[in-house]
Design an enzyme around this catalytic site. Sequence first.
Site, PDB file in Angstrom:
ATOM      1  N   CYS A 198      -0.560  14.959  13.554  1.00 24.80           N
ATOM      2  CA  CYS A 198       0.120  16.081  12.902  1.00 24.80           C
ATOM      3  C   CYS A 198       1.629  16.031  13.108  1.00 24.80           C
ATOM      4  CB  CYS A 198      -0.446  17.406  13.408  1.00 24.80           C
ATOM      5  SG  CYS A 198      -0.610  17.510  15.199  1.00 24.80           S
ATOM      6  N   HIS A 209       3.844  23.475  14.883  1.00 25.90           N
ATOM      7  CA  HIS A 209       4.649  22.537  15.660  1.00 25.90           C
ATOM      8  C   HIS A 209       6.087  22.558  15.142  1.00 25.90           C
ATOM      9  CE1 HIS A 209       0.993  21.272  17.381  1.00 25.90           C
ATOM     10  NE2 HIS A 209       0.829  20.090  16.809  1.00 25.90           N
TER      11      HIS A 209
END
EC number: 1.2.1.11
Length: 316
Positions: free
Chosen positions: A132, A245
């Site tokens: 990711c 994130h």
Amino acid sequence: MSQQFNVAIFGATGAVGETMLEVLQEREFPVDELFLLASERSEGKTYRFNGKTVRVQNVEEFDWSQVHIALFSAGGELSAHWAPIRAEAGVVVIDNTSHFRYDYDIPLVIPEVNPEAIAEFRNRNIIANPNCSTIQMLVALKPIYDAVGIERINVTTYQSVSGAGKAGIDELAGQTAKLLNGYPAETNTFSQQIAFNCIPQIDQFMDNGYTKEEMKMVWETQKIFNDPSIMVNPTCVRVPVFYGHAEAVHVETRAPIDAEQVMDMLDQTDGIELFRGADFPTQVRDAGGKDHVLVGRVRNDISHHSGVNLWVVADN
């Protein structure tokens, strides 16, 4: 009538598996029959999909002959066992674990970055999904790479606990509640207390002093760009945020480029939401539930004539 597919999600009861289910429904993917697979422990659990109740089945007893496409997110060991068997039988496997990412004959694909690589799935009927943190970084850097090339990437990530699955989410919630009520925090999922803390370790340490998470960003960047000359220097940090994130990215380009040019390119790139000036994206306010990669704080490096800085945020 458009073609429809029988789709299986292996690891359906995990955090990623449940998100896969949501995305299939939100995107109105042409699913004929949906099969939810997990271990015997989760057998019988039910989910709603397109107005119907779908029961989780035991993967050990499942008849795979009815499946066209399988989404795997049950862990590397299970992917290593099941994916080749199913792929050889004709199922197209899209694997979300790291197990196949570095196999030379399996494509590692970010649709916004290297869609042409998808055709290589015919080699083994498997497509690997990148990490990711790599995905959001390369979506943001692709326009720069295409325009002037990239010599070197320095990146520090600030990764939410959901990257460690439900166990990570539960640990942050549990530790926070205990500490706020005057009780000591119990640590099981992470190497240290994550509540009110930052941990500069994600995955195991390797012989070179980097963690495996950090080296994933190195290997995956070079493979996806098909450019082993790109130097990548990452530091990956786990932070006490539930979802999303963030990354502080600095690139040294092969030819100088102005920050205004970079912003103009990003603003015209599908899949990117640009924040200009003093506004900037954060995980908590902006990233939740969004498919776009959010980019802000774009500025030239005052210490390097070919350097550009970006702040990159996404829902992992």
